[in-house]
Design an enzyme around this catalytic site. Structure first.
Site, short mmCIF file in Angstrom:
data_model
loop_
_atom_site.label_atom_id
_atom_site.label_comp_id
_atom_site.label_asym_id
_atom_site.label_seq_id
_atom_site.Cartn_x
_atom_site.Cartn_y
_atom_site.Cartn_z
CG HIS A 262 68.57 90.42 58.87
ND1 HIS A 262 67.82 90.45 60.03
CD2 HIS A 262 69.15 91.62 58.78
CE1 HIS A 262 67.94 91.62 60.60
NE2 HIS A 262 68.75 92.35 59.87
CG ASP A 298 66.21 87.95 61.62
OD1 ASP A 298 67.22 87.22 61.51
OD2 ASP A 298 66.02 88.97 60.94
CB SER A 371 69.52 93.80 62.93
OG SER A 371 70.12 94.32 61.80
#
Lengths: 456, 110
Positions: A262, A298, A371
């Site tokens: 993402h 992810d 992240s």
């Protein structure tokens, strides 16, 4: 980090000296601290940040809040009225040694000592300790993840290594960003404050004598080096920029960076990778692989056009031990305004499917922007995983930075090795075909209509 | 807390204190307080947070805003400022108990 009573705790409350009258000598400020405060928290961002302040809680207008922001950088030098010293106390001079600015490295342990709620019940709360690390530094403005409560403003923060030197004072114990509790405490380094005090004291009749008493910046008394060796793994965290989106990543090889899908979702797209250590560089690269939206993992892999020179490459871990002290390094909270931040905690859970770790949870403070960043074992420096998300309750909108989720490096390592050695993405493509039990474990990660959603 | 923390725990316990500010003529108005650090023992010099002095500034909090000010003299605060500092026992000193705090705060049962 936790609050623990200091060694002097007695059953039935602390023994206390009676309160002693004191006089204000000076109100002190460190312009460099205040300019960093304004740079990182001021101007148009002001509306995003909220601070706990030492002033009584009252509704403040926008202007007053701006004032409060500027007032945060002020400290006071007091002199306690003589009399009442215990016999022998008068003979003792310095009460603390002071660490020079910059002597403590990012990621190094710190001990905060303050009294929650100030003088309200000191027999219960005086000198309560909280442990953390130096999370980041911008000049004399320091950040720690040691948890501090209102009332601890002005409390000392000490280096955990050999001399226990005073490093900073608590300036702002709690801050919220866009109503999310950040879990970081703002500190003001002590050396610039003492320099300001020495200069200001010259304006007082007996100022020179008082200035001479103030503790100098010293190394360890026995000549031991005070500067903590910087944990090498801090340097392998990079900032990844993809259009207007940015996040964190970790350099696995001189031209190979891993981040989250993402952050860099589109294969073949160009990205810009920033590394701050050993020197500040920005290198273009390409997304060579990104998992599908439907994959529980992810993950994205970036190939750089140049080497990341001098950046230490982390050693991937092979085992995980719940309870291990861990550190997360990422560009959350400040993004590019500061280098990466380090937060500490423990590996709180290793979730397995068929005896294979598929999810790691930690108690480190993890914020939006972290992240893709690395999760390390603090004792060994081994890379444990890639941070993917923290926790948000979609019903209340509350975010929980200290409950976060990482992808174990053991899930990625074989495929990354294959790609590095052969250029073959086959192993990485397997991440799109994770088994159902793995999907179940990571179900909060996937966007499901009307259910709890967990994503940075 | 482990050996590595020994010196800093000792240093913290020896240097930590609380500072309270109140108005001479209005003790019933309560006090503002924060934590502090004892820098020297003789005389006892303390460094603490400046936020508790804002209500006492003659010129209001505006006095804190000039960007490059490094200090304000003591008389920036009104004459009715009263300060007290309290700390834990230091070597060989005997100490009494603090008076009980106001019952505004309680531990909430989870």
């Amino acid at each position: 980090a936790s609050l623990e009573p200091g060694p002097a705790a007695q059953p039935g409350g602390r023994l206390l000296e009676p309160p002693r009258a004191a006089e204000l000598l000076l109100l002190l400020s460190c312009p460099a601290f205040r300019s960093q405060l304004a740079r990182l928290f001021g101007s148009k961002r002001a509306e995003q940040w909220r601070f706990a302040s030492a002033a009584p809680v009252e509704e403040v207008s926008g202007d007053e809040e701006e004032d409060q922001l500027r007032g945060l950088g002020w400290f006071a030098l007091l002199r306690v009225q003589p009399g009442g010293e215990a016999k022998g106390e008068a003979a003792r001079g310095l009460a603390v040694t002071v660490a020079p600015l910059g002597a403590v490295a990012k990621g190094a342990p710190l001990l905060a000592c303050g009294s929650p709620f100030g003088a309200f019940c000191p027999d219960i709360f005086l000198n309560t300790l909280s442990r953390g690390v130096l999370s980041n530094a911008a000049g004399p403005l320091l950040l720690t993840d040691a948890r501090c409560l209102p009332g601890t403003e002005g409390g000392g923060v000490f280096s955990a290594r050999s001399v226990g030197a005073l490093v900073a004072l608590v300036a702002v114990p709690l801050c919220w960003k866009a109503s999310e509790w950040v879990g970081l405490t703002l500190l003001c380094a002590v050396p610039p404050l003492l320099r300001a005090a020495r200069a200001a004291l010259t304006h007082l009749p007996d100022g020179a004598a008082l200035a001479a008493l103030l503790p100098p910046e010293v190394g360890a008394p026995r000549g031991l080096p005070l500067r903590d060796p910087r944990p090498p793994w801090v340097a392998s965290a990079v900032l990844v920029e993809f259009g207007s989106v940015w996040g964190s990543g970790v350099a696995m090889a001189p031209r190979l960076v891993v981040t989250c899908r993402h952050v860099a979702p589109r294969e073949a797209a160009k990205v810009l990778v920033h590394s701050a250590t050993p020197k500040s560089v920005a290198i273009w690269g390409r997304v060579v692989f990104a998992t599908q939206e439907t994959s529980p993992y992810d993950i994205a892999v970036l190939s750089l056009e140049e080497d990341l020179d001098g950046v230490p490459m982390p050693v991937p871990a092979e085992h995980f031990q719940e309870g291990t002290a861990v550190s997360v390094v990422g560009f959350g909270v400040f993004g590019q305004a500061c280098g990466p931040s380090v937060t500490s905690g423990i590996l709180s859970a290793v979730v397995q499917v068929d005896d294979t770790p598929v999810m790691l949870q930690t108690t480190c403070a993890v914020h939006g922007g972290s992240s893709g960043g690395p999760l390390f074992s603090s004792p060994s420096g081994d890379l444990l995983g890639i941070v993917a998300s923290n926790t948000r309750d979609n019903n209340t909108g509350a975010t929980y930075p200290h409950l976060n989720f990482s992808i174990p490096i053991t899930v990625l390592q074989p495929a990354l090795q294959q790609y590095r050695q052969t250029g073959d993405l086959g192993g990485l493509r397997e991440l799109d075909h994770a088994t159902k039990p793995v999907r179940v474990v990571w179900r909060l990660q996937c966007p499901l209509p009307m259910t709890l959603r967990s994503k940075l | 807390m482990g050996r590595q923390w020994g010196p800093s725990v000792r240093a913290a316990a020896q240097a930590g204190c609380v500072v309270s500010a109140s108005r001479a003529e209005q003790p019933e108005a309560g006090f503002w307080s924060c934590s502090g650090v004892i820098l020297t023992r003789s005389p006892v010099l303390v460094l603490c947070h400046g936020g508790i002095f804002t209500p006492f500034l003659r010129g209001g909090s505006g006095a804190l805003t000039s960007a490059d000010a490094t200090f304000l003299p003591a008389d920036s605060c009104g004459d009715d400022l009263r300060l007290h500092v309290q700390w834990g026992p230091t070597a060989a000193s005997s100490a009494g108990r603090a008076e009980q705090g106001r019952p505004g705060l309680c531990t909430s049962r989870c």
